[in-house]
Design a protein around this motif. Structure first.
Motif, PDB file in Angstrom:
ATOM      1  N   UNK A 194       0.838  -1.203   0.000  1.00  0.00           N
ATOM      2  CA  UNK A 194       0.000   0.000   0.000  1.00  0.00           C
ATOM      3  C   UNK A 194       0.873   1.253   0.000  1.00  0.00           C
ATOM      4  N   UNK A 195       2.115   1.118   0.468  1.00  0.00           N
ATOM      5  CA  UNK A 195       3.016   2.277   0.504  1.00  0.00           C
ATOM      6  C   UNK A 195       3.221   2.896  -0.878  1.00  0.00           C
ATOM      7  N   UNK A 196       2.978   2.120  -1.940  1.00  0.00           N
ATOM      8  CA  UNK A 196       3.105   2.657  -3.299  1.00  0.00           C
ATOM      9  C   UNK A 196       2.172   3.850  -3.517  1.00  0.00           C
ATOM     10  N   UNK A 197       1.066   3.887  -2.789  1.00  0.00           N
ATOM     11  CA  UNK A 197       0.056   4.941  -2.980  1.00  0.00           C
ATOM     12  C   UNK A 197       0.171   6.061  -1.949  1.00  0.00           C
ATOM     13  N   UNK A 198       1.112   5.944  -1.007  1.00  0.00           N
ATOM     14  CA  UNK A 198       1.248   6.935   0.061  1.00  0.00           C
ATOM     15  C   UNK A 198       2.307   7.964  -0.327  1.00  0.00           C
ATOM     16  N   UNK A 199       1.955   9.243  -0.345  1.00  0.00           N
ATOM     17  CA  UNK A 199       2.933  10.276  -0.732  1.00  0.00           C
ATOM     18  C   UNK A 199       4.043  10.426   0.299  1.00  0.00           C
ATOM     19  N   UNK A 200       5.173  11.014  -0.088  1.00  0.00           N
ATOM     20  CA  UNK A 200       6.298  11.194   0.834  1.00  0.00           C
ATOM     21  C   UNK A 200       5.941  12.088   2.012  1.00  0.00           C
ATOM     22  N   UNK A 201       6.527  11.757   3.172  1.00  0.00           N
ATOM     23  CA  UNK A 201       6.437  12.602   4.378  1.00  0.00           C
ATOM     24  C   UNK A 201       5.000  12.894   4.795  1.00  0.00           C
ATOM     25  N   UNK A 202       4.110  11.951   4.535  1.00  0.00           N
ATOM     26  CA  UNK A 202       2.694  12.162   4.846  1.00  0.00           C
ATOM     27  C   UNK A 202       2.403  11.916   6.319  1.00  0.00           C
ATOM     28  N   UNK A 203       1.314  12.530   6.785  1.00  0.00           N
ATOM     29  CA  UNK A 203       0.729  12.151   8.072  1.00  0.00           C
ATOM     30  C   UNK A 203      -0.417  11.204   7.759  1.00  0.00           C
ATOM     31  N   UNK A 204      -0.475  10.074   8.449  1.00  0.00           N
ATOM     32  CA  UNK A 204      -1.416   9.014   8.097  1.00  0.00           C
ATOM     33  C   UNK A 204      -2.151   8.539   9.340  1.00  0.00           C
ATOM     34  N   UNK A 205      -3.462   8.385   9.230  1.00  0.00           N
ATOM     35  CA  UNK A 205      -4.258   7.797  10.299  1.00  0.00           C
ATOM     36  C   UNK A 205      -4.812   6.465   9.806  1.00  0.00           C
ATOM     37  N   UNK A 206      -4.586   5.426  10.597  1.00  0.00           N
ATOM     38  CA  UNK A 206      -5.089   4.089  10.274  1.00  0.00           C
ATOM     39  C   UNK A 206      -6.334   3.852  11.118  1.00  0.00           C
ATOM     40  N   UNK A 207      -7.488   3.864  10.477  1.00  0.00           N
ATOM     41  CA  UNK A 207      -8.771   3.798  11.183  1.00  0.00           C
ATOM     42  C   UNK A 207      -9.109   2.354  11.539  1.00  0.00           C
ATOM     43  N   UNK A 208      -9.433   2.126  12.815  1.00  0.00           N
ATOM     44  CA  UNK A 208      -9.732   0.772  13.269  1.00  0.00           C
ATOM     45  C   UNK A 208      -8.544  -0.137  13.074  1.00  0.00           C
ATOM     46  N   UNK A 209      -7.410   0.283  13.604  1.00  0.00           N
ATOM     47  CA  UNK A 209      -6.128  -0.353  13.268  1.00  0.00           C
ATOM     48  C   UNK A 209      -6.053  -1.820  13.670  1.00  0.00           C
ATOM     49  N   UNK A 210      -6.788  -2.219  14.701  1.00  0.00           N
ATOM     50  CA  UNK A 210      -6.812  -3.632  15.086  1.00  0.00           C
ATOM     51  C   UNK A 210      -5.451  -4.150  15.505  1.00  0.00           C
ATOM     52  N   UNK A 211      -4.906  -5.070  14.714  1.00  0.00           N
ATOM     53  CA  UNK A 211      -3.589  -5.638  14.998  1.00  0.00           C
ATOM     54  C   UNK A 211      -2.470  -4.842  14.329  1.00  0.00           C
ATOM     55  N   UNK A 212      -2.810  -3.680  13.772  1.00  0.00           N
ATOM     56  CA  UNK A 212      -1.800  -2.850  13.128  1.00  0.00           C
ATOM     57  C   UNK A 212      -1.689  -3.047  11.640  1.00  0.00           C
ATOM     58  N   UNK A 213      -2.776  -3.525  11.039  1.00  0.00           N
ATOM     59  CA  UNK A 213      -2.799  -3.817   9.613  1.00  0.00           C
ATOM     60  C   UNK A 213      -3.817  -2.900   8.925  1.00  0.00           C
TER      61      UNK A 213
END
Length: 226
Positions: A62-81
């Motif tokens: 999924x990192x292919x779609x994440x821009x550089x130096x972004x701030x990211x929130x993982x909603x309902x992260x669960x086990x961290x996935x």
């Protein structure tokens, strides 16, 4: 012949996706998922043999779609996935793992400490509670909710032009079609299906990418205040 529930070695492709220190961190995280993660019910025992292929590598691309130096929130992260995996593979990204359940946030905090990650924040709470209090460049989610509901949680957490990257499988187009009214009500700029990991993981991962716009409802409130 009984099926083994042992954690396999990292496949060769893991060395291409997790480079440098990230590979050792990914190995440690795999062990945490296979051990405490299973004991505490965050992952089923039958998932242990598939931790690398189905979970770690599938999330890492999924990192292919994440821009550089972004701030990211993982909603309902669960086990961290996928949030914790993205923090491992992309040290330039600042990750907030948002999870309402205490036992999961405890596990996530233990993982962050064990992996010595300084680009991760574990936050206990729901997306609705964080809405309009914090804004991010990217929101991710995996197996949390249908897209229409996910939009109502994620859009208030994104600045204008921010992106929701929702990991979806075979029903991605179906969910996208069903969410058209919500997409319109939130005034999104753009929406598309994106394939990541092609040539690296099999099958490649499918994302619904939604670029946040300015909600018509927000504009209406602003006009009333004038």
């Amino acid at each position: 012949m009984t099926e083994s529930n042992e954690l396999p070695e990292a496949p060769p492709v893991a060395r291409e996706i997790f480079t440098g220190e990230a590979l050792e961190r990914a190995r440690v995280f795999a062990e945490l998922l296979a051990g405490p993660g299973v004991v505490r019910g965050l992952l089923g025992p039958r998932e242990v043999p598939r931790i690398w292929d189905r979970h770690l590598l599938n999330c890492a691309v999924v990192e292919e779609a994440v821009p550089p130096d972004a701030t990211l929130v993982d909603i309902g992260s669960g086990a961290g996935l996928p949030g914790l995996v993205l923090a491992i593979v992309r040290p330039d990204v600042t990750v907030t793992l948002l999870e309402p359940l205490l036992r999961r946030t405890v596990f996530l905090s233990e993982c962050v400490e064990a992996l010595k990650l300084d680009n991760v924040e574990v936050l206990r709470g729901r997306a609705e509670e964080l809405a309009h209090k914090r804004v991010f460049d990217v929101a991710t989610a995996r197996a949390v909710a249908p897209l229409d509901r996910l939009l109502s949680w994620s859009m208030p957490l994104l600045h204008e032009g921010g992106e929701l990257l929702a990991m979806k499988g075979e029903r991605a187009q179906e969910e996208l079609d069903a969410a058209r009214p919500q997409l319109e009500s939130f005034g999104v700029r753009h929406v598309e299906l994106v394939t990541v990991g092609r040539g690296r993981v099999e099958p490649p991962a499918t994302l619904v990418r939604v670029v946040a716009g300015r909600s018509p409802r927000t504009d209406a409130r602003r006009r009333r205040k004038r």
